[in-house]
Design a protein around this motif. Sequence first.
Motif, PDB file in Angstrom:
ATOM      1  N   VAL A 139       0.818  -1.224   0.000  1.00 19.98           N
ATOM      2  CA  VAL A 139       0.000   0.000   0.000  1.00 19.98           C
ATOM      3  C   VAL A 139       0.848   1.268   0.000  1.00 19.98           C
ATOM      4  O   VAL A 139       0.323   2.369   0.151  1.00 19.98           O
ATOM      5  CB  VAL A 139      -0.989   0.024   1.203  1.00 19.98           C
ATOM      6  N   SER A 140       2.145   1.127  -0.187  1.00 13.26           N
ATOM      7  CA  SER A 140       3.054   2.271  -0.116  1.00 13.26           C
ATOM      8  C   SER A 140       2.931   3.222  -1.294  1.00 13.26           C
ATOM      9  O   SER A 140       3.321   4.378  -1.205  1.00 13.26           O
ATOM     10  CB  SER A 140       4.499   1.778  -0.037  1.00 13.26           C
ATOM     11  N   GLY A 141       2.422   2.730  -2.410  1.00 12.70           N
ATOM     12  CA  GLY A 141       2.342   3.542  -3.610  1.00 12.70           C
ATOM     13  C   GLY A 141       3.521   3.367  -4.546  1.00 12.70           C
ATOM     14  O   GLY A 141       3.591   4.008  -5.593  1.00 12.70           O
ATOM     15  N   LEU A 142       4.472   2.503  -4.177  1.00 14.24           N
ATOM     16  CA  LEU A 142       5.604   2.246  -5.069  1.00 14.24           C
ATOM     17  C   LEU A 142       5.091   1.643  -6.373  1.00 14.24           C
ATOM     18  O   LEU A 142       4.173   0.823  -6.358  1.00 14.24           O
ATOM     19  CB  LEU A 142       6.607   1.294  -4.412  1.00 14.24           C
ATOM     20  N   PRO A 143       5.671   2.049  -7.493  1.00 14.33           N
ATOM     21  CA  PRO A 143       5.184   1.573  -8.790  1.00 14.33           C
ATOM     22  C   PRO A 143       5.552   0.117  -9.061  1.00 14.33           C
ATOM     23  O   PRO A 143       6.553  -0.374  -8.556  1.00 14.33           O
ATOM     24  CB  PRO A 143       5.892   2.504  -9.783  1.00 14.33           C
ATOM     25  N   GLU A 144       4.721  -0.531  -9.854  1.00 17.06           N
ATOM     26  CA  GLU A 144       5.000  -1.924 -10.227  1.00 17.06           C
ATOM     27  C   GLU A 144       6.080  -2.030 -11.292  1.00 17.06           C
ATOM     28  O   GLU A 144       6.673  -3.090 -11.466  1.00 17.06           O
ATOM     29  CB  GLU A 144       3.710  -2.587 -10.710  1.00 17.06           C
ATOM     30  N   GLN A 145       6.322  -0.960 -12.010  1.00 12.27           N
ATOM     31  CA  GLN A 145       7.377  -0.945 -13.027  1.00 12.27           C
ATOM     32  C   GLN A 145       8.347   0.175 -12.706  1.00 12.27           C
ATOM     33  O   GLN A 145       7.904   1.246 -12.309  1.00 12.27           O
ATOM     34  CB  GLN A 145       6.784  -0.732 -14.424  1.00 12.27           C
ATOM     35  N   PRO A 146       9.620   0.013 -12.801  1.00 13.41           N
ATOM     36  CA  PRO A 146      10.307  -1.200 -13.200  1.00 13.41           C
ATOM     37  C   PRO A 146      10.146  -2.324 -12.176  1.00 13.41           C
ATOM     38  O   PRO A 146       9.819  -2.077 -11.016  1.00 13.41           O
ATOM     39  CB  PRO A 146      11.771  -0.778 -13.339  1.00 13.41           C
ATOM     40  N   ASP A 147      10.380  -3.530 -12.641  1.00 10.03           N
ATOM     41  CA  ASP A 147      10.109  -4.738 -11.850  1.00 10.03           C
ATOM     42  C   ASP A 147      10.839  -4.802 -10.514  1.00 10.03           C
ATOM     43  O   ASP A 147      10.393  -5.475  -9.608  1.00 10.03           O
ATOM     44  CB  ASP A 147      10.473  -5.995 -12.644  1.00 10.03           C
ATOM     45  N   ASN A 148      11.968  -4.132 -10.385  1.00 11.19           N
ATOM     46  CA  ASN A 148      12.767  -4.275  -9.176  1.00 11.19           C
ATOM     47  C   ASN A 148      12.377  -3.321  -8.055  1.00 11.19           C
ATOM     48  O   ASN A 148      12.884  -3.444  -6.942  1.00 11.19           O
ATOM     49  CB  ASN A 148      14.251  -4.094  -9.504  1.00 11.19           C
ATOM     50  N   LEU A 176      13.900   5.606  -1.185  1.00 11.06           N
ATOM     51  CA  LEU A 176      13.189   4.990  -2.307  1.00 11.06           C
ATOM     52  C   LEU A 176      11.807   5.628  -2.484  1.00 11.06           C
ATOM     53  O   LEU A 176      11.404   5.974  -3.595  1.00 11.06           O
ATOM     54  CB  LEU A 176      13.064   3.479  -2.089  1.00 11.06           C
ATOM     55  N   LEU A 177      11.084   5.797  -1.366  1.00  9.08           N
ATOM     56  CA  LEU A 177       9.766   6.434  -1.443  1.00  9.08           C
ATOM     57  C   LEU A 177       9.883   7.842  -2.019  1.00  9.08           C
ATOM     58  O   LEU A 177       9.122   8.229  -2.914  1.00  9.08           O
ATOM     59  CB  LEU A 177       9.115   6.485  -0.056  1.00  9.08           C
ATOM     60  N   LYS A 178      10.834   8.622  -1.498  1.00  7.04           N
ATOM     61  CA  LYS A 178      10.997  10.005  -1.963  1.00  7.04           C
ATOM     62  C   LYS A 178      11.384  10.062  -3.436  1.00  7.04           C
ATOM     63  O   LYS A 178      10.949  10.962  -4.155  1.00  7.04           O
ATOM     64  CB  LYS A 178      12.024  10.730  -1.103  1.00  7.04           C
ATOM     65  N   ALA A 179      12.182   9.095  -3.880  1.00  6.83           N
ATOM     66  CA  ALA A 179      12.585   9.068  -5.293  1.00  6.83           C
ATOM     67  C   ALA A 179      11.379   8.907  -6.212  1.00  6.83           C
ATOM     68  O   ALA A 179      11.409   9.348  -7.358  1.00  6.83           O
ATOM     69  CB  ALA A 179      13.586   7.934  -5.524  1.00  6.83           C
ATOM     70  N   TRP A 180      10.327   8.298  -5.715  1.00  9.78           N
ATOM     71  CA  TRP A 180       9.108   8.108  -6.503  1.00  9.78           C
ATOM     72  C   TRP A 180       8.024   9.118  -6.120  1.00  9.78           C
ATOM     73  O   TRP A 180       6.851   8.942  -6.439  1.00  9.78           O
ATOM     74  CB  TRP A 180       8.607   6.666  -6.356  1.00  9.78           C
ATOM     75  N   GLY A 181       8.420  10.180  -5.391  1.00 18.04           N
ATOM     76  CA  GLY A 181       7.480  11.239  -5.040  1.00 18.04           C
ATOM     77  C   GLY A 181       6.497  10.869  -3.956  1.00 18.04           C
ATOM     78  O   GLY A 181       5.427  11.467  -3.848  1.00 18.04           O
TER      79      GLY A 181
END
Length: 116
Positions: free
Chosen positions: A36-45, A99-104
């Motif tokens: 539920v963090s909101g991290l994207p599914e792509q890229p796969d890693n 990591l979270l901040k890198a994805w906004g």
Amino acid sequence: MTIDVSTVQGMDQKFAKLEPDVIQNWIDLAQPVVAVSGLPEQPDNVIPHGWVLMAAHIGTQIMRQGNNKSSQTMGPLTESFFDVSSLGSDMFLKLYNDLLKAWGLAPIGKNEVHFY
């Protein structure tokens, strides 16, 4: 998607001597937090990387609790608690928040694990 126990176990030498079941519990606890963090599914890693970092953070917090128990006594009353003020930083939480901040996304707080 699964996370291998050896991946988390290899992240810190303190984890190396623990039973695989213990590490698997951390991985299981981390999964819904990352889901539920909101991290994207792509890229796969991205999600697996976040999952490993969160599992290591959870494990670090659990392992630290036993070392920071404090008590206060006033008259006949005694209160015991975990003193988190002296724990210092958790590199796994820092990396997870980076990591979270890198994805906004908004980071989570120090010494907290958010369970949903």
